[in-house]
Scaffold this motif. Structure first.
Motif, mmCIF file in Angstrom:
data_model
loop_
_atom_site.group_PDB
_atom_site.id
_atom_site.type_symbol
_atom_site.label_atom_id
_atom_site.label_comp_id
_atom_site.label_asym_id
_atom_site.label_seq_id
_atom_site.Cartn_x
_atom_site.Cartn_y
_atom_site.Cartn_z
ATOM 1 N N ARG A 31 0.834 -1.210 0.000
ATOM 2 C CA ARG A 31 0.000 0.000 0.000
ATOM 3 C C ARG A 31 0.871 1.264 0.000
ATOM 4 N N LEU A 32 1.885 1.259 0.843
ATOM 5 C CA LEU A 32 2.752 2.435 0.952
ATOM 6 C C LEU A 32 3.468 2.700 -0.375
ATOM 7 N N ALA A 33 3.997 1.622 -0.955
ATOM 8 C CA ALA A 33 4.748 1.793 -2.201
ATOM 9 C C ALA A 33 3.851 2.327 -3.320
ATOM 10 N N LYS A 34 2.607 1.845 -3.354
ATOM 11 C CA LYS A 34 1.678 2.316 -4.388
ATOM 12 C C LYS A 34 1.415 3.809 -4.228
ATOM 13 N N MET A 35 1.231 4.224 -2.968
ATOM 14 C CA MET A 35 0.962 5.643 -2.706
ATOM 15 C C MET A 35 2.163 6.487 -3.139
ATOM 16 N N LEU A 36 3.361 6.024 -2.758
ATOM 17 C CA LEU A 36 4.571 6.786 -3.081
ATOM 18 C C LEU A 36 4.786 6.858 -4.595
ATOM 19 N N HIS A 37 4.441 5.755 -5.249
ATOM 20 C CA HIS A 37 4.578 5.684 -6.699
ATOM 21 C C HIS A 37 3.765 6.812 -7.360
ATOM 22 N N VAL A 38 2.560 7.036 -6.817
ATOM 23 C CA VAL A 38 1.710 8.109 -7.363
ATOM 24 C C VAL A 38 2.345 9.466 -7.066
ATOM 25 N N TYR A 39 2.779 9.636 -5.806
ATOM 26 C CA TYR A 39 3.361 10.930 -5.417
ATOM 27 C C TYR A 39 4.623 11.272 -6.202
ATOM 28 N N THR A 40 5.366 10.217 -6.591
ATOM 29 C CA THR A 40 6.631 10.483 -7.297
ATOM 30 C C THR A 40 6.423 10.507 -8.808
ATOM 31 N N GLN A 41 5.180 10.628 -9.208
ATOM 32 C CA GLN A 41 4.814 10.704 -10.628
ATOM 33 C C GLN A 41 5.386 9.516 -11.404
ATOM 34 N N GLY A 42 5.137 8.332 -10.820
ATOM 35 C CA GLY A 42 5.442 7.102 -11.562
ATOM 36 C C GLY A 42 6.852 6.568 -11.406
ATOM 37 N N LYS A 43 7.613 7.104 -10.453
ATOM 38 C CA LYS A 43 8.980 6.553 -10.275
ATOM 39 C C LYS A 43 8.898 5.211 -9.542
ATOM 40 N N THR A 44 9.888 4.393 -9.812
ATOM 41 C CA THR A 44 9.952 3.107 -9.105
ATOM 42 C C THR A 44 10.281 3.360 -7.638
ATOM 43 N N VAL A 45 9.553 2.651 -6.768
ATOM 44 C CA VAL A 45 9.792 2.810 -5.318
ATOM 45 C C VAL A 45 10.362 1.504 -4.791
ATOM 46 N N ALA A 46 11.446 1.602 -4.057
ATOM 47 C CA ALA A 46 12.095 0.376 -3.554
ATOM 48 C C ALA A 46 12.122 0.375 -2.030
ATOM 49 N N LEU A 47 11.938 -0.835 -1.467
ATOM 50 C CA LEU A 47 12.036 -0.974 -0.012
ATOM 51 C C LEU A 47 13.275 -1.802 0.299
ATOM 52 N N TYR A 48 14.140 -1.261 1.146
ATOM 53 C CA TYR A 48 15.346 -1.989 1.562
ATOM 54 C C TYR A 48 15.180 -2.381 3.013
ATOM 55 N N ARG A 49 15.473 -3.637 3.295
ATOM 56 C CA ARG A 49 15.410 -4.073 4.677
ATOM 57 C C ARG A 49 16.809 -4.028 5.268
ATOM 58 N N ARG A 50 16.912 -3.521 6.497
ATOM 59 C CA ARG A 50 18.223 -3.464 7.147
ATOM 60 C C ARG A 50 18.404 -4.757 7.936
ATOM 61 N N LEU A 51 19.507 -5.454 7.690
ATOM 62 C CA LEU A 51 19.732 -6.747 8.342
ATOM 63 C C LEU A 51 20.472 -6.541 9.649
ATOM 64 N N SER A 52 20.523 -7.617 10.462
ATOM 65 C CA SER A 52 21.206 -7.472 11.748
ATOM 66 C C SER A 52 22.701 -7.229 11.559
ATOM 67 N N THR A 53 23.207 -7.578 10.345
ATOM 68 C CA THR A 53 24.622 -7.315 10.067
ATOM 69 C C THR A 53 24.830 -5.861 9.638
ATOM 70 N N ASP A 54 23.732 -5.098 9.597
ATOM 71 C CA ASP A 54 23.735 -3.694 9.176
ATOM 72 C C ASP A 54 23.729 -3.538 7.662
ATOM 73 N N GLU A 55 23.739 -4.655 6.963
ATOM 74 C CA GLU A 55 23.678 -4.553 5.504
ATOM 75 C C GLU A 55 22.247 -4.254 5.074
ATOM 76 N N LEU A 56 22.116 -3.756 3.850
ATOM 77 C CA LEU A 56 20.784 -3.491 3.327
ATOM 78 C C LEU A 56 20.460 -4.523 2.260
ATOM 79 N N ARG A 57 19.195 -4.850 2.196
ATOM 80 C CA ARG A 57 18.787 -5.829 1.196
ATOM 81 C C ARG A 57 17.503 -5.362 0.546
ATOM 82 N N LEU A 58 17.491 -5.376 -0.779
ATOM 83 C CA LEU A 58 16.282 -4.977 -1.490
ATOM 84 C C LEU A 58 15.215 -6.041 -1.247
#
Ligand SMILES: Nc1nc2c(ncn2[C@@H]2O[C@H](COP(=O)(O)OP(=O)(O)OP(=O)(O)O)[C@@H](O)[C@H]2O)c(=O)[nH]1
Length: 461
Positions: A31-58
């Motif tokens: 839901r959040l990504a869809k809303m942001l997609h509209v607000y950003t005039q159709g840009k791709t929205v990505a969610l990165y999860r932060r791991l316990s190792t501090d790395e980021l993962r798409l």
């Protein structure tokens, strides 16, 4: 103008309400990504999860098809610096232990909606927090009740496989795991899906060798997704509880090999739940071990008792046990009949046919006599070719019939020798105040008289 503003506020309220009603983290991200997609005039929205190792993962992006055509900068992000370097517009998704993850999109020409986006992301963070807390609380509660169930089951469960059979499915459910393995005394007991036993053994061995005191570890390489918690009792290590998860909690939309390594598949709370379960399992396994040893001990004691009471050649009572029973019966003033029989001319049989044939005849006679006796009568070997029968009751007629029946059944049996085999019997009935030695003297005398009167007969004394 004011109409546009109120529509815009209505929209915002609607969006906030939508975020607040999302039922799962994935639902929320979508839901959040869809809303942001509209607000950003159709840009791709990505969610990165932060791991316990501090790395980021798409972990998620919208629209989903864009994963195929994602800008390469989206894929190569491994840490916050990469995110910043990619010049994405970034928002923090806060969790209970700091930043849970980031939402990013390429910058837009219009900066106006940024405030709104921040508000939506803040609301999403809070909803995520609540959803995670609710789900974790339900899982912790589930674990608590399964732990109680395990402690109630300890007496009923007979093996580690039995434990896994009864509890494996519930534990997989609670830990959102695909499989469970218990490593104990060099053996792996498995439930559900897991890496191969060979791979698991190899990794555990290497790990134990390198970190003998660690009680929790995430395996990697071919065993990635395995959380291993040590099973220990009184600081002694018994083995390992391995929980296996094929996928991290969020689906892996991007099959990008460089992102697959060094991922944390397990949350800290799940790790501490695994330790709690490992503690209980260590106790349950120890209880199983003790009950198994007790069973073995009972069996061994029974075997020793049987050996101590049994004549090895004929498998009937030995002299020690026969004497003991005669002693007990006389002491308890139980009336009984005592018979003693001896094989006639057994020395000649041995001399003619050999000792081994003599042994077989002793066994055959034991078998024949046992078959003739009632279930509450007993046969004991007194020594050599002499036997004693203890028969309950003191009916002279019945005892005499029994003795004669024994004589006849031996005489008529077709032994594998040409000579006739017979026995001579002396018997007596107990009198009040009889002592064992008096009874034995009487039957010995009776048997002597039967021998001197020509053998193959019965004399009562
Ligand atoms: N094969 C075998 N022979 C045994 C065993 N125990 C004792 N004997 C033999 O039984 C024989 C008993 O001989 P004796 O006491 O002379 O008695 P007998 O030849 O039966 O003569 P009577 O009692 O007068 O009929 C001996 O030769 C013993 O060696 C045994 O366990 N196996």
């Amino acid at each position: 103008m004011s109409g546009t503003l109120s529509t815009s506020i209505d929209n915002l309220c609607h969006e906030l309400a939508l975020l607040c009603s999302s039922a799962s983290p994935m639902d929320l991200f979508e839901r959040l990504a869809k809303m942001l997609h509209v607000y950003t005039q159709g840009k791709t929205v990505a969610l990165y999860r932060r791991l316990s190792t501090d790395e980021l993962r798409l972990a998620y992006c919208h629209p989903e098809e864009s994963t195929l055509g994602l800008p390469s900068s989206f894929l190569t992000v491994r840490c916050y610096d990469d995110l910043a370097a990619a010049e994405l517009q970034i928002y923090e998704l806060k969790g209970e232990q700091g930043v849970w993850g980031y939402i990013g999109h390429p910058p837009t020409a219009c900066a106006e909606p940024n405030q709104r986006i921040k508000l939506l992301v803040t609301m999403a963070s809070q909803r995520l927090h609540l959803l995670k807390a609710e789900s974790m609380a339900a899982r912790q509660f589930g674990l608590k009740s399964r732990r109680m169930q395990l402690s109630r089951d300890i007496k009923r469960l007979t093996s580690i496989d039995d434990i896994l059979q009864h509890h494996g499915a519930s534990w997989c459910d609670i830990f959102q795991a695909d499989g469970i393995v218990l490593a104990y005394q060099g053996e792996l007991h498995c439930f559900g899906k897991h890496p191969s036993k060979h791979q698991l053994s190899k990794q555990l061995q290497t790990f134990c060798w390198q970190n003998p005191h660690e009680e929790l570890v995430e395996l990697n390489g071919s065993c990635q997704g395995c959380l291993a918690a040590q099973l220990s009792v009184a600081s002694a290590s018994l083995g390992w509880l391995l929980l296996f998860r094929r996928q991290p909690l969020l689906p892996d939309l991007i099959a990008h090999s460089t992102l697959q390594n060094s991922l944390s598949y397990w949350m800290p709370l799940e790790a501490s739940m695994a330790l709690e379960l490992a503690d209980d399992l260590a106790v349950a396994i120890t209880a199983l071990e003790i009950s198994y040893l007790n069973h073995q001990l009972t069996m061994t004691n029974q075997l020793l008792r049987d050996l101590a009471h049994t004549d090895t050649l004929t498998q009937c009572w030995n002299r020690y046990y026969t004497e003991l029973i005669i002693e007990e019966l006389t002491q308890s003033a139980t009336p009984f009949t005592l018979l003693m029989f001896d094989i006639d001319d057994f020395k000649r049989i041995n001399d003619t046919y050999g000792h081994a044939t003599g042994d077989n005849i002793l066994r055959d006679i034991t078998h024949l006599v046992k078959k003739t006796l009632r279930s509450d009568d007993h046969l004991g070997r007194w020594g050599g070719e002499e036997f004693i029968v203890i028969s309950k009751g003191v009916d002279q007629g019945a005892s005499s019939q029994l003795a004669n029946r024994l004589c006849r059944c031996v005489e008529e049996f077709a032994f594998p020798i040409t000579d006739r085999v017979t026995i001579s019997i002396g018997f007596t009935l107990t009198q009040p105040d009889d002592q064992p030695h008096q009874l034995l003297e009487r039957i010995d005398k009776g048997m002597y008289l039967a021998k001197t009167a020509g053998k193959n007969q019965v004399v009562m004394c």
